[in-house]
Design a protein around this motif. Structure first.
Motif, PDB file in Angstrom:
ATOM      1  N   LYS A  24      62.526  39.696  64.771  1.00  0.00           N
ATOM      2  CA  LYS A  24      61.861  40.043  66.027  1.00  0.00           C
ATOM      3  C   LYS A  24      60.579  39.227  66.109  1.00  0.00           C
ATOM      4  O   LYS A  24      60.152  38.613  65.132  1.00  0.00           O
ATOM      5  N   LYS A  25      59.995  39.217  67.283  1.00  0.00           N
ATOM      6  CA  LYS A  25      58.827  38.387  67.529  1.00  0.00           C
ATOM      7  C   LYS A  25      57.679  38.756  66.593  1.00  0.00           C
ATOM      8  O   LYS A  25      57.395  39.931  66.371  1.00  0.00           O
ATOM      9  N   SER A  26      57.023  37.746  66.064  1.00  0.00           N
ATOM     10  CA  SER A  26      55.861  37.961  65.206  1.00  0.00           C
ATOM     11  C   SER A  26      54.718  38.543  66.023  1.00  0.00           C
ATOM     12  O   SER A  26      54.588  38.266  67.216  1.00  0.00           O
ATOM     13  N   LYS A  27      53.892  39.349  65.371  1.00  0.00           N
ATOM     14  CA  LYS A  27      52.734  39.938  66.031  1.00  0.00           C
ATOM     15  C   LYS A  27      51.466  39.354  65.424  1.00  0.00           C
ATOM     16  O   LYS A  27      51.338  39.282  64.207  1.00  0.00           O
ATOM     17  N   VAL A  28      50.556  38.962  66.307  1.00  0.00           N
ATOM     18  CA  VAL A  28      49.266  38.419  65.874  1.00  0.00           C
ATOM     19  C   VAL A  28      48.168  39.186  66.598  1.00  0.00           C
ATOM     20  O   VAL A  28      48.205  39.324  67.824  1.00  0.00           O
ATOM     21  N   LYS A  29      47.210  39.681  65.826  1.00  0.00           N
ATOM     22  CA  LYS A  29      46.042  40.360  66.384  1.00  0.00           C
ATOM     23  C   LYS A  29      44.802  39.700  65.809  1.00  0.00           C
ATOM     24  O   LYS A  29      44.752  39.396  64.619  1.00  0.00           O
ATOM     25  N   VAL A  30      43.813  39.488  66.677  1.00  0.00           N
ATOM     26  CA  VAL A  30      42.553  38.910  66.238  1.00  0.00           C
ATOM     27  C   VAL A  30      41.430  39.878  66.578  1.00  0.00           C
ATOM     28  O   VAL A  30      41.295  40.300  67.728  1.00  0.00           O
ATOM     29  N   ASN A  31      40.646  40.227  65.577  1.00  0.00           N
ATOM     30  CA  ASN A  31      39.450  41.043  65.756  1.00  0.00           C
ATOM     31  C   ASN A  31      38.264  40.222  65.271  1.00  0.00           C
ATOM     32  O   ASN A  31      38.408  39.362  64.399  1.00  0.00           O
ATOM     33  N   ILE A  32      37.103  40.504  65.841  1.00  0.00           N
ATOM     34  CA  ILE A  32      35.884  39.820  65.418  1.00  0.00           C
ATOM     35  C   ILE A  32      34.974  40.868  64.785  1.00  0.00           C
ATOM     36  O   ILE A  32      34.611  41.853  65.430  1.00  0.00           O
ATOM     37  N   GLU A  33      34.637  40.656  63.513  1.00  0.00           N
ATOM     38  CA  GLU A  33      33.732  41.561  62.807  1.00  0.00           C
ATOM     39  C   GLU A  33      32.658  40.735  62.113  1.00  0.00           C
ATOM     40  O   GLU A  33      32.977  39.841  61.330  1.00  0.00           O
ATOM     41  N   ASN A  34      31.403  41.042  62.423  1.00  0.00           N
ATOM     42  CA  ASN A  34      30.270  40.303  61.845  1.00  0.00           C
ATOM     43  C   ASN A  34      30.406  38.797  62.050  1.00  0.00           C
ATOM     44  O   ASN A  34      30.202  38.009  61.132  1.00  0.00           O
ATOM     45  N   ASP A  35      30.785  38.413  63.258  1.00  0.00           N
ATOM     46  CA  ASP A  35      30.967  37.005  63.637  1.00  0.00           C
ATOM     47  C   ASP A  35      32.079  36.293  62.854  1.00  0.00           C
ATOM     48  O   ASP A  35      32.117  35.065  62.798  1.00  0.00           O
ATOM     49  N   THR A  36      32.970  37.054  62.245  1.00  0.00           N
ATOM     50  CA  THR A  36      34.080  36.470  61.486  1.00  0.00           C
ATOM     51  C   THR A  36      35.401  36.889  62.115  1.00  0.00           C
ATOM     52  O   THR A  36      35.648  38.086  62.301  1.00  0.00           O
ATOM     53  N   PRO A  37      36.270  35.920  62.421  1.00  0.00           N
ATOM     54  CA  PRO A  37      37.600  36.281  62.926  1.00  0.00           C
ATOM     55  C   PRO A  37      38.445  36.910  61.817  1.00  0.00           C
ATOM     56  O   PRO A  37      38.546  36.365  60.718  1.00  0.00           O
ATOM     57  N   ASN A  38      38.999  38.074  62.105  1.00  0.00           N
ATOM     58  CA  ASN A  38      39.963  38.727  61.217  1.00  0.00           C
ATOM     59  C   ASN A  38      41.306  38.653  61.917  1.00  0.00           C
ATOM     60  O   ASN A  38      41.492  39.267  62.973  1.00  0.00           O
ATOM     61  N   ILE A  39      42.211  37.908  61.325  1.00  0.00           N
ATOM     62  CA  ILE A  39      43.494  37.625  61.955  1.00  0.00           C
ATOM     63  C   ILE A  39      44.603  38.335  61.191  1.00  0.00           C
ATOM     64  O   ILE A  39      44.805  38.083  60.003  1.00  0.00           O
ATOM     65  N   ASN A  40      45.283  39.253  61.885  1.00  0.00           N
ATOM     66  CA  ASN A  40      46.389  40.010  61.297  1.00  0.00           C
ATOM     67  C   ASN A  40      47.700  39.451  61.830  1.00  0.00           C
ATOM     68  O   ASN A  40      47.887  39.352  63.046  1.00  0.00           O
ATOM     69  N   ILE A  41      48.588  39.120  60.912  1.00  0.00           N
ATOM     70  CA  ILE A  41      49.872  38.523  61.282  1.00  0.00           C
ATOM     71  C   ILE A  41      50.990  39.351  60.660  1.00  0.00           C
ATOM     72  O   ILE A  41      50.998  39.584  59.444  1.00  0.00           O
ATOM     73  N   GLU A 117      35.308  26.955  66.948  1.00  0.00           N
ATOM     74  CA  GLU A 117      35.680  25.831  66.079  1.00  0.00           C
ATOM     75  C   GLU A 117      35.041  25.941  64.696  1.00  0.00           C
ATOM     76  O   GLU A 117      35.630  25.520  63.700  1.00  0.00           O
ATOM     77  N   GLU A 118      33.844  26.494  64.638  1.00  0.00           N
ATOM     78  CA  GLU A 118      33.183  26.711  63.350  1.00  0.00           C
ATOM     79  C   GLU A 118      33.607  28.025  62.709  1.00  0.00           C
ATOM     80  O   GLU A 118      33.797  28.106  61.503  1.00  0.00           O
ATOM     81  N   LYS A 119      33.776  29.055  63.513  1.00  0.00           N
ATOM     82  CA  LYS A 119      34.097  30.385  62.989  1.00  0.00           C
ATOM     83  C   LYS A 119      35.503  30.448  62.387  1.00  0.00           C
ATOM     84  O   LYS A 119      35.741  31.202  61.444  1.00  0.00           O
ATOM     85  N   ILE A 120      36.431  29.644  62.920  1.00  0.00           N
ATOM     86  CA  ILE A 120      37.805  29.673  62.397  1.00  0.00           C
ATOM     87  C   ILE A 120      37.843  29.240  60.925  1.00  0.00           C
ATOM     88  O   ILE A 120      38.712  29.654  60.167  1.00  0.00           O
ATOM     89  N   LYS A 121      36.857  28.460  60.519  1.00  0.00           N
ATOM     90  CA  LYS A 121      36.795  27.996  59.126  1.00  0.00           C
ATOM     91  C   LYS A 121      36.527  29.141  58.148  1.00  0.00           C
ATOM     92  O   LYS A 121      36.811  29.020  56.961  1.00  0.00           O
ATOM     93  N   ASN A 122      35.974  30.240  58.660  1.00  0.00           N
ATOM     94  CA  ASN A 122      35.672  31.399  57.809  1.00  0.00           C
ATOM     95  C   ASN A 122      36.580  32.587  58.101  1.00  0.00           C
ATOM     96  O   ASN A 122      36.288  33.708  57.679  1.00  0.00           O
ATOM     97  N   ALA A 123      37.649  32.345  58.816  1.00  0.00           N
ATOM     98  CA  ALA A 123      38.558  33.431  59.202  1.00  0.00           C
ATOM     99  C   ALA A 123      39.143  34.119  57.973  1.00  0.00           C
ATOM    100  O   ALA A 123      39.363  33.501  56.929  1.00  0.00           O
ATOM    101  N   LYS A 124      39.375  35.409  58.139  1.00  0.00           N
ATOM    102  CA  LYS A 124      40.058  36.195  57.109  1.00  0.00           C
ATOM    103  C   LYS A 124      41.450  36.509  57.640  1.00  0.00           C
ATOM    104  O   LYS A 124      41.618  36.901  58.793  1.00  0.00           O
ATOM    105  N   PHE A 125      42.436  36.321  56.795  1.00  0.00           N
ATOM    106  CA  PHE A 125      43.828  36.523  57.190  1.00  0.00           C
ATOM    107  C   PHE A 125      44.429  37.702  56.447  1.00  0.00           C
ATOM    108  O   PHE A 125      44.265  37.838  55.234  1.00  0.00           O
ATOM    109  N   ASP A 126      45.118  38.538  57.191  1.00  0.00           N
ATOM    110  CA  ASP A 126      45.890  39.635  56.624  1.00  0.00           C
ATOM    111  C   ASP A 126      47.334  39.389  57.053  1.00  0.00           C
ATOM    112  O   ASP A 126      47.665  39.539  58.227  1.00  0.00           O
TER     113      ASP A 126
END
Length: 142
Positions: A24-41, A117-126
């Motif tokens: 089934k289709k993958s799910k992606v959610k992006v939250n911003i916490e303390n100026d850091t992208p948290n990306i859940n896949i 463009e700068e913040k993606i470099k510090n993204a956290k992935f789940d």
């Protein structure tokens, strides 16, 4: 779809090849916490066994579970390595996570000031991977 090889749970030093497809289709959610992208896949995959060892029972639920666990671990590591390379090392967002992040900003200037463009470099992935191994291979003797 793709083909991967994982360790066989029944034959030491042997591999089991699997054909993976989206179940089934993958799910992606992006939250911003303390100026850091948290990306859940969430990835949901189906796997067909395409190679078998002689005289081994790949139909048992215990064996299929072990193969599934190996495939999940393998795919999670591969996706994690890929995202770290692309986002953190190269600093690019070729997977368009920004499209999911835009909803957190009320205006275009607010978005531009965030400097994705700068913040993606510090993204956290789940990364959550679910692989359902289907033993649908028919074997006939000739």
């Amino acid at each position: 779809s793709c083909i991967i090889s994982v360790d066989s749970p029944v034959a030491e030093n042997e591999k089991v090849e699997l054909r993976l497809t989206n179940s089934k289709k993958s799910k992606v959610k992006v939250n911003i916490e303390n100026d850091t992208p948290n990306i859940n896949i969430d990835l949901n995959l189906s796997a067909d066994i395409i190679t078998l060892q002689n005289n081994e029972d790949y139909e048992s639920s215990e064996i299929l579970k072990k193969i599934s666990d190996s495939a999940q671990k393998y795919m999670k590591n591969q996706v994690n390595d890929y995202l770290n390379k692309v986002c953190k090392e190269y600093g690019v967002d070729i997977d368009k996570f920004y499209a999911k992040a835009l909803c957190h900003f009320a205006t275009i200037p607010e978005w531009k000031n965030f400097n994705w463009e700068e913040k993606i470099k510090n993204a956290k992935f789940d990364i959550n991977v679910n692989v359902n191994v289907i033993s649908s291979v028919l074997i006939t003797e000739t």
